[in-house]
Motif scaffolding. Structure first.
Motif, mmCIF file in Angstrom:
data_model
loop_
_atom_site.group_PDB
_atom_site.id
_atom_site.type_symbol
_atom_site.label_atom_id
_atom_site.label_comp_id
_atom_site.label_asym_id
_atom_site.label_seq_id
_atom_site.Cartn_x
_atom_site.Cartn_y
_atom_site.Cartn_z
ATOM 1 N N UNK A 107 0.828 -1.201 0.000
ATOM 2 C CA UNK A 107 0.000 0.000 0.000
ATOM 3 C C UNK A 107 0.864 1.253 0.000
ATOM 4 N N UNK A 108 0.164 2.386 -0.045
ATOM 5 C CA UNK A 108 0.847 3.679 -0.078
ATOM 6 C C UNK A 108 1.835 3.795 1.087
ATOM 7 N N UNK A 109 3.066 4.198 0.776
ATOM 8 C CA UNK A 109 4.099 4.374 1.784
ATOM 9 C C UNK A 109 5.080 3.227 1.871
ATOM 10 N N UNK A 139 1.653 8.184 -7.500
ATOM 11 C CA UNK A 139 1.493 7.734 -8.888
ATOM 12 C C UNK A 139 1.280 6.219 -8.950
ATOM 13 N N UNK A 140 1.978 5.477 -8.073
ATOM 14 C CA UNK A 140 1.761 4.032 -8.021
ATOM 15 C C UNK A 140 0.348 3.738 -7.536
ATOM 16 N N UNK A 141 -0.106 4.516 -6.594
ATOM 17 C CA UNK A 141 -1.477 4.342 -6.107
ATOM 18 C C UNK A 141 -2.491 4.608 -7.219
ATOM 19 N N UNK A 142 -2.242 5.638 -8.040
ATOM 20 C CA UNK A 142 -3.132 5.917 -9.166
ATOM 21 C C UNK A 142 -3.154 4.746 -10.149
ATOM 22 N N UNK A 143 -2.007 4.148 -10.390
ATOM 23 C CA UNK A 143 -1.937 3.006 -11.305
ATOM 24 C C UNK A 143 -2.676 1.799 -10.731
ATOM 25 N N UNK A 144 -2.565 1.599 -9.408
ATOM 26 C CA UNK A 144 -3.287 0.491 -8.768
ATOM 27 C C UNK A 144 -4.793 0.732 -8.852
ATOM 28 N N UNK A 152 -12.454 -4.780 -12.018
ATOM 29 C CA UNK A 152 -13.749 -4.812 -11.345
ATOM 30 C C UNK A 152 -13.660 -5.172 -9.871
ATOM 31 N N UNK A 153 -12.505 -4.927 -9.240
ATOM 32 C CA UNK A 153 -12.355 -5.208 -7.805
ATOM 33 C C UNK A 153 -12.566 -3.919 -7.011
ATOM 34 N N UNK A 154 -12.461 -4.032 -5.700
ATOM 35 C CA UNK A 154 -12.624 -2.849 -4.856
ATOM 36 C C UNK A 154 -11.524 -1.842 -5.172
ATOM 37 N N UNK A 155 -11.892 -0.570 -5.149
ATOM 38 C CA UNK A 155 -10.950 0.492 -5.506
ATOM 39 C C UNK A 155 -10.367 1.134 -4.246
ATOM 40 N N UNK A 156 -9.490 0.396 -3.578
ATOM 41 C CA UNK A 156 -8.924 0.899 -2.337
ATOM 42 C C UNK A 156 -7.442 1.263 -2.446
ATOM 43 N N UNK A 157 -6.832 0.995 -3.599
ATOM 44 C CA UNK A 157 -5.423 1.330 -3.780
ATOM 45 C C UNK A 157 -4.466 0.405 -3.059
ATOM 46 N N UNK A 158 -4.971 -0.658 -2.442
ATOM 47 C CA UNK A 158 -4.138 -1.621 -1.715
ATOM 48 C C UNK A 158 -3.985 -2.880 -2.569
ATOM 49 N N UNK A 159 -2.770 -3.334 -2.702
ATOM 50 C CA UNK A 159 -2.502 -4.529 -3.505
ATOM 51 C C UNK A 159 -2.659 -5.753 -2.599
#
Length: 300
Positions: A107-109, A139-144, A152-159
């Motif tokens: 995730x971010x950070x 920017x990585x979060x935007x790409x995720x 079509x998965x949840x849009x939480x920015x967490x891999x």
């Protein structure tokens, strides 16, 4: 005088001399420390308070039980040294290093080789994030976000597991625009750069929220992004201030609607109607010549 009479006289004299010696007399004086006898022939009785001779040494008195000091109640101090024969505690063993468990989420950070591998994979699939550097930034979060929208998965920015699966499967959005241009998918909130009928770059975008607002003309309006086929009509190479907000290097494709940069691009519709992308992504569209004047913009 007869012989018997003379012998008796001698014996009497010898007896008298022996008596005088035994009485302790010295010369013609009285015996020292002894009272002279009276004229009476009777011997005085001894005094009832007879003097006890004083011994020349003083015996040491044996203390009575009451005189003997009793042991106190104070506890003896606990010895600090180990008792003989008792092994002393040795140094504590060095703990074994905790085994590193594989990273299950990113995730971010976050930073590191796993993040770098993620970035490279996203870039290979066309999800733009700039130069991979091993740091999970905005920017990585935007790409995720973009990958999650395409899958079509949840849009939480967490891999997490589902996002990783989409990454492994190489999920990419399908475009409808033929030839060259930019395609905006309102349902999935994605912007795709299309070349030769194929999507070569995918960006997270945020379009009209559908909420009511007051237009720049002072009239009530609904925040929508018009659907249709358009073309870039004009552009501003820099910050463009308006009554509704600040647009960074906008590319206007229909009246006041534009693709522009913004510092805030959530993974859901949130604009007054424009298609927002990150400021860095907008700079990339300009520097790469991806949206020149007259180029096509398909909004669907």
């Amino acid at each position: 005088m007869s012989t018997s009479t003379a012998r008796a006289t001698v014996l009497t004299a010898v007896a008298l001399a022996a008596t005088t010696v035994l009485s302790g007399c010295v010369g013609g004086g009285e015996p020292t420390g002894v009272a002279a006898p009276s004229s009476s022939t009777s011997v005085p009785a001894p005094s009832s308070a007879a003097v006890t001779p004083t011994p020349s040494w003083t015996p040491t008195a044996t203390p009575s039980p009451s005189d003997t000091a009793s042991p106190t109640d104070t506890a003896s101090p606990t010895p600090t040294a180990s008792a003989p024969g008792t092994p002393s505690a040795g140094p504590s063993p060095t703990p074994s290093p905790t085994p590193t468990t594989p990273r299950t989420t990113m995730r971010y950070g976050d930073r590191g080789k796993d993040v770098l591998a993620l970035q490279k994979r996203l870039s290979a699939l066309g999800y733009w994030l700039g130069e991979p550097d091993g740091s999970f930034g905005s920017l990585t979060q935007q790409a995720v976000y973009a990958l999650q929208k395409a899958a079509g998965t949840s849009r939480d920015g967490v891999v997490g597991p589902r996002t990783k699966r989409a990454l492994e499967q190489g999920v990419r959005p399908r475009n409808r625009l033929s030839g060259n241009g930019v395609e905006i998918d309102l349902d999935r909130q994605l912007l795709m750069v299309v070349r030769g009928g194929r999507s070569v770059m995918v960006l997270n975008t945020s379009t009209g929220s559908g909420e009511e607002y007051t237009s720049s003309a002072g009239n009530p309006a609904i925040a929508t992004t018009p659907r249709g086929s358009f073309a870039v009509q004009r552009q501003v190479d820099g910050q463009d201030d308006s009554k509704l907000g600040v647009l960074w290097r906008p590319k206007y494709f229909y009246r006041g609607w534009a693709v522009h940069g913004s510092p805030n691009i959530p993974p859901y519709p949130a604009s007054h109607g424009c298609a927002r992308v990150s400021n860095s992504a907008m700079n990339m569209l300009w520097s790469g010549g991806w949206m020149p004047i007259g180029s096509r913009v398909l909004v669907r």
